[in-house]
Scaffold this active site. Structure first.
Site, PDB file in Angstrom:
ATOM      1  N   SER A   1       0.841  -1.194   0.000  1.00  0.00           N
ATOM      2  CA  SER A   1       0.000   0.000   0.000  1.00  0.00           C
ATOM      3  C   SER A   1       0.880   1.249   0.000  1.00  0.00           C
ATOM      4  O   SER A   1       1.681   1.445  -0.907  1.00  0.00           O
ATOM      5  CB  SER A   1      -0.946  -0.030   1.197  1.00  0.00           C
ATOM      6  OG  SER A   1      -1.934   0.964   1.078  1.00  0.00           O
TER       7      SER A   1
ATOM      8  N   HIS B   1      -6.961  -5.902  -0.640  1.00  0.00           N
ATOM      9  CA  HIS B   1      -5.848  -4.985  -0.454  1.00  0.00           C
ATOM     10  C   HIS B   1      -4.753  -5.560   0.441  1.00  0.00           C
ATOM     11  O   HIS B   1      -3.562  -5.361   0.178  1.00  0.00           O
ATOM     12  CB  HIS B   1      -6.364  -3.669   0.132  1.00  0.00           C
ATOM     13  CG  HIS B   1      -5.328  -2.597   0.212  1.00  0.00           C
ATOM     14  ND1 HIS B   1      -4.641  -2.142  -0.894  1.00  0.00           N
ATOM     15  CD2 HIS B   1      -4.848  -1.889   1.270  1.00  0.00           C
ATOM     16  CE1 HIS B   1      -3.789  -1.191  -0.523  1.00  0.00           C
ATOM     17  NE2 HIS B   1      -3.887  -1.029   0.778  1.00  0.00           N
TER      18      HIS B   1
ATOM     19  N   ASP C   1      -8.968  -5.718  -4.862  1.00  0.00           N
ATOM     20  CA  ASP C   1      -8.551  -4.596  -4.022  1.00  0.00           C
ATOM     21  C   ASP C   1      -9.454  -3.393  -4.279  1.00  0.00           C
ATOM     22  O   ASP C   1      -9.527  -2.886  -5.379  1.00  0.00           O
ATOM     23  CB  ASP C   1      -7.090  -4.243  -4.347  1.00  0.00           C
ATOM     24  CG  ASP C   1      -6.489  -3.245  -3.373  1.00  0.00           C
ATOM     25  OD1 ASP C   1      -7.237  -2.608  -2.619  1.00  0.00           O
ATOM     26  OD2 ASP C   1      -5.250  -3.118  -3.373  1.00  0.00           O
TER      27      ASP C   1
END
Length: 702
Positions: free
Chosen positions: A559, A679, A647
């Site tokens: 991320s 995610h 995601d």
């Protein structure tokens, strides 16, 4: 490096059990007092490709005349599998156990007592609502005082809403209408409703009176069980992602069973974690600001239910003093009160640690309850409170070389230290050396709006390198960006160290545990301040530890950690040898229309957000300027990308954008695609696959 060796190491470190919840009950006997501690554990099994859950019990014997002294801890009972249970809760008086269980596509509500199964309801067949919520955001399972009613949150029955608008014709017209959901990990959560089960009659009813612009969750019975307290998240004009976001507009409500609903808090704030005191007099909850950083330092509020007066028990900490309490950054456990309702216990980040704290309601004084050792000699870098009941705390302790350990201790009297007892040692510990680094940015990188801030990192390395050569260093960068790498057990870090790598886990400015100013300093500075902080941390580690190899450096992260990893190999192309990024943000401008937290895309580059925001050329330019894609042409290090096809937070097309940019330049790049994952890439088989490929990628390019 042999793939089977890598898989074997990962299976060893990831398969160690982690306590996830606990419950304490006590019994007074003539000469002594006994406590029963029940802990529930989670354990990954690579063979099944799933996580198993089981419970285990301990009996503690304490002296009657000195109740805060544990005389004996009896050997634990056998591990009892509880897989299939999505929610469970014990009643406060008779110890009845309520369980929501998944069986063949149906959700069952079971009530167990000491003689066995007492009642079972097929909630799916009753068709009063959709699926029961079992997530940490909305989910709950609360017993009434009389123990004949249960409260939970479920998805509103779609059929009910259709029938109210005209039956069959409406069904044909509305069956394809888009239903908003609450984003990443909450994709099946759209319209939550509060439900009550009458255990005597077996009836299930949906409580009426919740404001139509509010989605309820985290519900619990108010004293007297004639009303319910809950957190309501405002979902108009549309829903934004809730996972990892403590900045969503919400309020504390009280709903009477007759349908009358009242707001107990301010309405332009963010609320979470209502917790009722044992005497029923006071409700505490966490409070934060709306929009801005999506995770933040929170204040702890207390509401006197008689006078209806609210006061601040713990305020936001802007700049913590050295060694002092740094603020509240995470959810409160379900049971966090002392028996006398005068103290509240919780865990929270403090710089590079996670510590256990107690706040006294009379003095507002905060006390650390972790072992009274200096930071440099701490055995455990992380203390996570699971529960405190009957003044007995159950905590999960760990450090980078010590897997999760279950410990207990009584709440201390004023001026006393806690006497901790270990219930369950980990199966093994590891021969790693770990240390905490405090890092100060160079003067030219000081933030003029938040001057004088520092940050930190945790360095983990094998005590005995596999070879005589210097140790290759992997820089592990957390996502968020407003989260933290405490000095706790991390199976990725442990696996890398077991295979001969040193790992530097960096808490750049903007991480939690360093005060609210530290968090705010990153707003508008992503792609610059955070990138330079990681680079400064790496240079600091190399300077302080000559056993690290400056010629074999790699960056990994997910991320925002992936965002920083790709920035680093682009901005420092001669410095790093390899990169492995999970669901990275690559182009913030193209992410704008696909993320479930569109507000953060504006906030992160220093722009104000409102629901009616329309992208401008200036805003998109600011987002593009701070994105790794602008440095793609300079990237020389081989890049491994790992993307989740489902995601909702960072579209997998972000990673694909970098993949194509690198392929077009014949730069070494490899992409792993996990179509069923989101995610966090949290499926057991996905995590094992990612670890194996990351290690082989690093080894290949080192």
């Amino acid at each position: 490096m042999d793939p089977s060796q890598v898989t074997g190491v990962y299976g060893e470190v990831s398969g160690l059990p982690v306590p996830v919840s606990a419950h304490v009950s006590q019994e007074q006997l003539p000469e002594l007092r006994t406590y029963t501690v029940t802990a529930e554990w989670s354990q990954s099994d690579l063979v099944r490709g799933s996580r198993l859950r089981y419970s285990q019990q301990w009996t503690l014997i304490a002296d009657s005349n000195h109740r805060k002294s544990i005389r004996t801890v009896l050997p634990p009972g056998p591990c009892v599998p509880v897989s299939g249970e999505s929610l469970s809760g014990l009643s406060p008086i008779r110890g009845l156990r309520a369980v929501v269980r998944e069986t063949s596509g149906h959700q069952l509500l079971e009530i167990w007592d000491h003689r066995g199964l007492r009642k079972c309801l097929n909630l799916t067949a009753l068709n009063k609502h959709g699926r029961v919520y079992d997530d940490a955001q909305f989910g709950c399972l609360s017993w009434s005082e009389c123990e004949n009613k249960l409260l939970y949150v479920a998805e509103k029955n779609k059929d009910t809403s259709i029938e109210s608008h005209g039956g069959d014709s409406a069904c044909r017209k509305d069956r394809s209408v888009y239903r908003e959901d609450w984003g990443e990990t909450l994709t099946n959560k759209s319209v939550p409703v509060i439900c009550v089960v009458n255990l005597q009659s077996g009836s299930v009813s949906e409580l009426q009176g919740v404001p139509p612009d509010v989605s309820p969750g985290q519900a619990l019975w108010a004293p007297g069980s004639q009303s319910v307290v809950f957190i309501g998240w405002y979902h108009e004009p549309f829903r934004l992602g809730l996972r990892f976001c403590s900045n969503r507009r919400s309020a504390l409500f009280k709903l009477h069973l007759d349908g009358n609903c009242e707001c107990l808090s301010g309405s332009n704030l963010s609320m979470s974690c209502p917790r009722l005191s044992p005497d029923g007099s006071t409700l505490i909850y966490l409070q934060g600001q709306v929009f801005g950083p999506h995770n933040q330092c929170l204040s702890l509020q207390q509401l006197d239910l008689t006078s209806r007066k609210t006061s601040t028990l713990l305020d936001v900490v802007n700049r913590p003093q050295t060694g002092e309490f740094a603020g509240v950054y995470e959810a409160l456990p379900t049971c966090c009160w002392s028996t006398d309702a005068q103290r509240v216990v919780f865990s929270s980040a403090r710089r590079n640690w996670k510590d256990l704290f107690m706040v006294d309601r009379q003095s507002n004084k905060v006390t650390s309850l972790s072992d009274s050792l200096t930071d440099l000699s701490k055995v455990y870098g992380s203390w996570k409170l699971l529960t405190v009941q009957n003044d007995l705390m159950v905590v999960c302790c760990s450090s980078p070389n010590t897997p999760p350990t279950l410990r207990v201790g009584f709440l201390p009297s004023a001026g006393e230290a806690v006497t901790w007892r270990t219930l369950q040692q980990p199966v093994m510990t590891f021969d790693f050396h770990w240390t905490v680094l405090d890092v100060t940015p160079p003067p030219e990188e000081d933030n003029t709006h938040y001057s004088g801030l520092d940050f930190g990192a945790v360095l983990v390395k094998p005590s005995r390198p596999l070879h005589d050569a210097e140790i290759p260093l992997v820089i592990f960068i957390h996502g968020g960006p407003h989260s933290q790498f405490p000095a706790e057990w991390n199976c990725t870090t442990a696996g890398l160290a077991q295979l001969g790598f040193a790992v530097l886990m960096v808490n750049y400015r903007g991480s939690t545990g360093f005060g609210q100013d530290n968090i705010l300093s990153l707003i508008g500075q992503i792609g610059g301040q955070d990138v330079k902080d990681v680079q400064t941390a790496v240079l600091t580690a190399l300077q302080r530890d000559v056993t690290l190899d400056p010629k074999r450096l790699a960056v990994i992260g997910g991320s925002h950690g992936g965002f920083l990893s790709c920035h680093l190999v682009g901005q420092y192309p001669e410095f790093y040898r390899a990169c492995a990024a999970r669901n990275p943000v690559i182009n913030a401008a193209t992410l704008l229309g696909t993320t479930d937290i569109v507000d953060w895309r504006y906030t992160s580059v220093g722009l104000q957000y409102s629901y009616d925001q329309i992208p401008t050329a200036e805003a998109l330019a600011a987002m593009l300027e701070k994105s790794p894609i602008t440095h793609a042409a300079q990237i020389k290090a081989p890049v491994l990308l790992m993307l989740g096809g489902r995601d909702r937070r960072v579209s997998p097309h972000q990673g694909l954008e970098l993949y194509k940019a690198l392929k077009s330049r014949a730069s070494p790049v490899r992409l792993l695609w996990f179509p069923e994952d989101g995610h966090s890439l949290s499926r057991v088989d996905t995590q094992a696959d990612c670890f194996l490929n990351t290690v082989l990628w690093l080894h290949q390019h080192f």
